[in-house]
Design a protein around this motif. Sequence first.
Motif, PDB file in Angstrom:
ATOM      1  N   LEU A  61     -63.951  -7.690 -31.973  1.00 20.74           N
ATOM      2  CA  LEU A  61     -62.556  -8.029 -31.688  1.00 20.74           C
ATOM      3  C   LEU A  61     -61.682  -6.786 -31.737  1.00 20.74           C
ATOM      4  O   LEU A  61     -60.806  -6.589 -30.885  1.00 20.74           O
ATOM      5  CB  LEU A  61     -62.068  -9.075 -32.687  1.00 20.74           C
ATOM      6  N   ARG A  62     -61.914  -5.924 -32.721  1.00 20.04           N
ATOM      7  CA  ARG A  62     -61.135  -4.682 -32.812  1.00 20.04           C
ATOM      8  C   ARG A  62     -61.382  -3.788 -31.594  1.00 20.04           C
ATOM      9  O   ARG A  62     -60.444  -3.197 -31.046  1.00 20.04           O
ATOM     10  CB  ARG A  62     -61.491  -3.936 -34.100  1.00 20.04           C
ATOM     11  N   ASP A  63     -62.627  -3.671 -31.186  1.00 19.08           N
ATOM     12  CA  ASP A  63     -62.945  -2.859 -30.007  1.00 19.08           C
ATOM     13  C   ASP A  63     -62.281  -3.425 -28.753  1.00 19.08           C
ATOM     14  O   ASP A  63     -61.760  -2.683 -27.918  1.00 19.08           O
ATOM     15  CB  ASP A  63     -64.459  -2.785 -29.812  1.00 19.08           C
ATOM     16  N   THR A  64     -62.293  -4.750 -28.628  1.00 14.94           N
ATOM     17  CA  THR A  64     -61.684  -5.386 -27.461  1.00 14.94           C
ATOM     18  C   THR A  64     -60.180  -5.176 -27.431  1.00 14.94           C
ATOM     19  O   THR A  64     -59.598  -4.911 -26.368  1.00 14.94           O
ATOM     20  CB  THR A  64     -61.999  -6.893 -27.460  1.00 14.94           C
ATOM     21  N   ILE A  65     -59.539  -5.271 -28.586  1.00 11.07           N
ATOM     22  CA  ILE A  65     -58.088  -5.043 -28.651  1.00 11.07           C
ATOM     23  C   ILE A  65     -57.754  -3.614 -28.244  1.00 11.07           C
ATOM     24  O   ILE A  65     -56.791  -3.360 -27.512  1.00 11.07           O
ATOM     25  CB  ILE A  65     -57.570  -5.341 -30.073  1.00 11.07           C
ATOM     26  N   GLY A  66     -58.548  -2.654 -28.710  1.00  8.23           N
ATOM     27  CA  GLY A  66     -58.288  -1.257 -28.392  1.00  8.23           C
ATOM     28  C   GLY A  66     -58.455  -0.916 -26.921  1.00  8.23           C
ATOM     29  O   GLY A  66     -57.945   0.110 -26.462  1.00  8.23           O
ATOM     30  N   LYS A  67     -59.160  -1.762 -26.165  1.00 10.67           N
ATOM     31  CA  LYS A  67     -59.394  -1.488 -24.746  1.00 10.67           C
ATOM     32  C   LYS A  67     -58.361  -2.136 -23.835  1.00 10.67           C
ATOM     33  O   LYS A  67     -58.396  -1.926 -22.621  1.00 10.67           O
ATOM     34  CB  LYS A  67     -60.788  -1.986 -24.345  1.00 10.67           C
ATOM     35  N   HIS A  68     -57.455  -2.956 -24.380  1.00 13.48           N
ATOM     36  CA  HIS A  68     -56.484  -3.670 -23.552  1.00 13.48           C
ATOM     37  C   HIS A  68     -55.063  -3.389 -24.031  1.00 13.48           C
ATOM     38  O   HIS A  68     -54.829  -3.143 -25.221  1.00 13.48           O
ATOM     39  CB  HIS A  68     -56.745  -5.178 -23.596  1.00 13.48           C
ATOM     40  N   GLU A  69     -54.144  -3.458 -23.092  1.00 10.96           N
ATOM     41  CA  GLU A  69     -52.741  -3.337 -23.431  1.00 10.96           C
ATOM     42  C   GLU A  69     -52.215  -4.684 -23.956  1.00 10.96           C
ATOM     43  O   GLU A  69     -52.851  -5.722 -23.765  1.00 10.96           O
ATOM     44  CB  GLU A  69     -51.941  -2.902 -22.209  1.00 10.96           C
ATOM     45  N   LEU A  70     -51.055  -4.624 -24.604  1.00 10.46           N
ATOM     46  CA  LEU A  70     -50.499  -5.831 -25.224  1.00 10.46           C
ATOM     47  C   LEU A  70     -50.252  -6.924 -24.188  1.00 10.46           C
ATOM     48  O   LEU A  70     -50.553  -8.102 -24.433  1.00 10.46           O
ATOM     49  CB  LEU A  70     -49.201  -5.488 -25.957  1.00 10.46           C
ATOM     50  N   SER A  71     -49.705  -6.559 -23.049  1.00 11.56           N
ATOM     51  CA  SER A  71     -49.418  -7.564 -22.018  1.00 11.56           C
ATOM     52  C   SER A  71     -50.693  -8.279 -21.565  1.00 11.56           C
ATOM     53  O   SER A  71     -50.694  -9.482 -21.325  1.00 11.56           O
ATOM     54  CB  SER A  71     -48.734  -6.903 -20.826  1.00 11.56           C
ATOM     55  N   THR A  72     -51.798  -7.519 -21.481  1.00 10.21           N
ATOM     56  CA  THR A  72     -53.071  -8.130 -21.088  1.00 10.21           C
ATOM     57  C   THR A  72     -53.570  -9.082 -22.160  1.00 10.21           C
ATOM     58  O   THR A  72     -54.096 -10.163 -21.855  1.00 10.21           O
ATOM     59  CB  THR A  72     -54.113  -7.039 -20.823  1.00 10.21           C
ATOM     60  N   LEU A  73     -53.425  -8.696 -23.437  1.00  8.97           N
ATOM     61  CA  LEU A  73     -53.852  -9.571 -24.532  1.00  8.97           C
ATOM     62  C   LEU A  73     -53.094 -10.894 -24.515  1.00  8.97           C
ATOM     63  O   LEU A  73     -53.665 -11.965 -24.761  1.00  8.97           O
ATOM     64  CB  LEU A  73     -53.643  -8.878 -25.875  1.00  8.97           C
ATOM     65  N   LEU A  74     -51.802 -10.831 -24.221  1.00  8.98           N
ATOM     66  CA  LEU A  74     -50.977 -12.034 -24.260  1.00  8.98           C
ATOM     67  C   LEU A  74     -51.203 -12.927 -23.041  1.00  8.98           C
ATOM     68  O   LEU A  74     -51.113 -14.152 -23.147  1.00  8.98           O
ATOM     69  CB  LEU A  74     -49.501 -11.647 -24.354  1.00  8.98           C
TER      70      LEU A  74
END
Length: 292
Positions: free
Chosen positions: A148-161
Amino acid sequence: MKSNLKTKGWANPISVSVMLLAIILSLTLFALHRIELSIIFMVALGLLSVSMRIADQWEHAVVLRMGKFQGLKGPGVFFILPIIDSVSAYVDQRVRVSSFKAEQTLTKDTVPVNVDAVVYWTVWDVEKAVLEVQDYQEAIEHIAQTGLRDTIGKHELSTLLQERDKIAEDLQILLDQNTNPWGITCQTVGIKDIAIPVDLAEAMSKEAQAERERRARVILGTAETEIAEKFAQASKEYRNNPVALHLRGMNMLFEGLKEKGSMVIVPSSALETMNLGAIGGLASLSKVQDDL
């Protein structure tokens, strides 16, 4: 590290019943002065009760013989060799859920976020799950958190939301690749919540409000343009048709006069060309009748 694998003692309803029966028979034979027979019954039924185990419908028992893997037993009643065999663990093969989170993890655009997620997984190969990893449940939770940490680091906030489902699907594939060698399948990953800093949330709210206002003004300007085009088309019709223009003027004046408390001032020439005097009288008469 303490293992979370489920273990059970030898005591279960059937083995306890057999043990009580052995005690009763032994005491009865002892009272009848059949000491040797009472000892034989006591030992035989005692060994039987100790060797009898029960696994639930959703469980498989891992049996070790002198420390080596012997096989899987259950579900239901099964027997082991006392002293020689031992039940290492009872593995639950139902679908289970584990929660994990990533706190204060930076996105690709360096925004700290807190993400809560869950993973649904099941053990499809009990032998691998027990022999390949010490504590598979804890291992799954650590791998899930790291992924999950690796996935968060590869995406911007807008993409996560905006793309939660896509990110959860990618994370599920990553977890499944790591846990399949252990005989475990990660079926589904769900992202429960994405928490962002309060200041950033307020700024995003203001940005969204400004964007809505911009869109509203664009829509209003577009409407004004369309209205102007319609007026331009109407003027062409009225230019070559004075009767239609007079009728339109009369209708506008009538609409203005029929409203209570309204006063309309028109040029005197309009009275002559459109016969507005008669129309005004009719409108006043209608107003008087309404008041009555």
